[in-house]
Design an enzyme around this catalytic site. Structure first.
Site, PDB file in Angstrom:
ATOM      1  N   HIS A 106      19.913 -25.043-100.669  1.00  0.00           N
ATOM      2  CA  HIS A 106      20.677 -26.075-101.245  1.00  0.00           C
ATOM      3  C   HIS A 106      21.359 -26.985-100.065  1.00  0.00           C
ATOM      4  O   HIS A 106      22.607 -27.543-100.323  1.00  0.00           O
ATOM      5  CB  HIS A 106      21.824 -25.346-102.188  1.00  0.00           C
ATOM      6  CG  HIS A 106      21.099 -24.635-103.329  1.00  0.00           C
ATOM      7  ND1 HIS A 106      21.840 -23.727-103.897  1.00  0.00           N
ATOM      8  CD2 HIS A 106      19.893 -24.898-103.806  1.00  0.00           C
ATOM      9  CE1 HIS A 106      21.046 -23.309-105.090  1.00  0.00           C
ATOM     10  NE2 HIS A 106      20.046 -23.961-104.753  1.00  0.00           N
ATOM     11  N   CYS A 114      21.203 -39.836 -95.088  1.00  0.00           N
ATOM     12  CA  CYS A 114      21.393 -41.383 -95.550  1.00  0.00           C
ATOM     13  C   CYS A 114      20.557 -41.432 -97.107  1.00  0.00           C
ATOM     14  O   CYS A 114      19.250 -40.982 -96.776  1.00  0.00           O
ATOM     15  CB  CYS A 114      20.736 -42.335 -94.619  1.00  0.00           C
ATOM     16  SG  CYS A 114      20.652 -43.958 -95.033  1.00  0.00           S
ATOM     17  N   CYS A 133      25.100 -45.667 -91.904  1.00  0.00           N
ATOM     18  CA  CYS A 133      24.048 -44.523 -91.589  1.00  0.00           C
ATOM     19  C   CYS A 133      23.738 -44.995 -90.155  1.00  0.00           C
ATOM     20  O   CYS A 133      23.478 -46.256 -89.949  1.00  0.00           O
ATOM     21  CB  CYS A 133      22.658 -44.760 -92.287  1.00  0.00           C
ATOM     22  SG  CYS A 133      21.518 -44.106 -91.677  1.00  0.00           S
ATOM     23  N   SER A 174      24.946 -14.788-108.424  1.00  0.00           N
ATOM     24  CA  SER A 174      25.057 -14.354-109.894  1.00  0.00           C
ATOM     25  C   SER A 174      23.877 -14.399-110.574  1.00  0.00           C
ATOM     26  O   SER A 174      23.768 -13.863-111.851  1.00  0.00           O
ATOM     27  CB  SER A 174      25.997 -15.335-110.406  1.00  0.00           C
ATOM     28  OG  SER A 174      25.542 -16.550-110.495  1.00  0.00           O
TER      29      SER A 174
END
Ligand code: NAD
Length: 229
Positions: A106, A114, A133, A174
Site C-alpha cells: 500500500h 508525482c 515535482c 482484520s
C-alpha cells in the site's frame, strides 16, 4: 527449508502508538475515508489529504518499532529458508527494526509520488499542493500511498511468493481490505499451512489452519523464537 510469506497489518504497529484502522477516537475515525483515502477525495481537496498524511507521517517519525517488528527482522535475517515480508502498513517501522526487504503493497508515507510523471522521492515532513515535482516541475505531488480504488503495488511478486510458500502468516490484520484479505485462500489453495496472529479472531479467521491470539509484541517474538529454535 520452509518458505514463509508474512503479511502484516495495522495491528503490528498498534503497540508502537500508531492507531489501527478501526481504533475508536483514532486519526482515521475523525476523517471520512472517501475524503482522505481515495483519488476523488484528493482531487476535491488536496490540502485536506496532505494534512491528513502529514499528521500520520509526524506520528510515524515519533514512533518506535516494537518487539514484534524486531522479532520479524530477526526471522528475516536468521531463517534458513526464504521469508517474504509483505506489509499493508505505510509506516516504516519494519525497516527501522532492521527488516529487509519489506514489500509495501500500500505504498510508503516516507515517499512522495508525482501524479504527472510518476517520479518518486523521499517525502519531506510536510507536503502541500503547491509542491513542485523535482523531476518535471508539475504541482501534482502526492504521498506515495495506494488509495481505495487504486491497484496495490508489487502484486505479481506477492502472487508468486504466495503460490510457492509452505507457510502463510497474517499478523495484525482484520481481513477487511482486499486483495490482502484473499492472500490466505490463495496460499492455502497452493497447499500452504496458514497461521493467524491477531489480538482477536479476524474477519477471515475461519480460513486459517492455526491461530495465536494476543498482542503482537508478545506473541510474535514467542512464535519467532519457536521457529528459529
Ligand atoms: P485494521 O485496522 O483493519 O485491523 C487491525 C487488526 O489488528 C484488527 O484485527 C485488530 O484486532 C488487530 N490488532 C490490534 N491491535 C493489535 C495488537 N496489539 N496485536 C495484534 N493484533 C492487533 O488494519 P488492516 O487489516 O491493516 O487494514 C486496514 C488498512 O489501513 C490497511 O490498508 C492498512 O495499510 C491501513 N492502515 C495502516 C496503518 C499503518 O501504516 N500503521 C495504520 C492504520 C491503517
Amino acid at each position: 527449508m520452509q518458505r514463509i510469506v508474512i503479511l502484516t497489518g495495522a495491528g503490528v504497529s498498534a503497540e508502537s502508538g500508531l492507531g489501527t484502522f478501526r481504533d475508536v477516537g483514532g486519526l482515521w475515525s475523525r476523517y471520512d475515508l472517501e475524503d482522505v483515502a481515495t483519488p476523488g477525495g484528493f482531487a476535491r481537496n488536496p490540502r485536506l489529504v496532505h494534512g491528513f498524511y502529514n499528521a500520520r507521517r509526524a506520528n510515524m517519525r515519533a514512533a518506535e518499532p516494537n518487539p514484534a517488528h524486531a522479532a520479524l527482522a530477526r526471522l528475516l535475517a536468521a531463517h534458513p529458508g526464504q521469508v517474504t515480508l509483505v506489509t499493508q502498513n505505510i509506516d516504516d517501522l519494519h525497516e527501522r527494526a532492521g527488516a529487509s526487504p519489506v514489500i509495501h503493497m500500500h505504498g510508503e508515507l516516507a515517499r512522495a509520488l508525482c501524479g504527472a510523471c510518476g517520479a518518486r522521492w523521499d517525502a519531506p515532513d510536510a507536503m502541500v499542493p503547491e509542491d513542485a515535482c523535482p523531476a518535471c516541475g508539475a504541482a501534482a505531488t502526492r504521498p506515495d500511498v495506494v488509495w481505495f480504488g487504486e491497484i496495490p503495488y508489487h502484486m505479481e511478486r506477492i502472487g508468486a511468493a504466495l503460490t510457492a510458500c509452505d507457510l502463510f502468516v497474517a499478523i495484525g490484520t482484520s481481513g477487511a481490505v482486499y486483495p490482502a484479505a484473499g492472500f490466505v485462500a490463495e496460499a492455502a489453495g497452493h497447499g500452504a499451512e496458514t497461521l493467524e496472529i491477531n489480538l482477536e479472531p479476524s474477519d477471515t479467521a475461519a480460513a486459517f489452519d492455526r491461530h495465536l491470539h494476543g498482542p503482537a509484541s508478545r506473541i510474535v517474538p514467542e512464535w519467532v523464537a519457536t521457529l528459529l529454535r
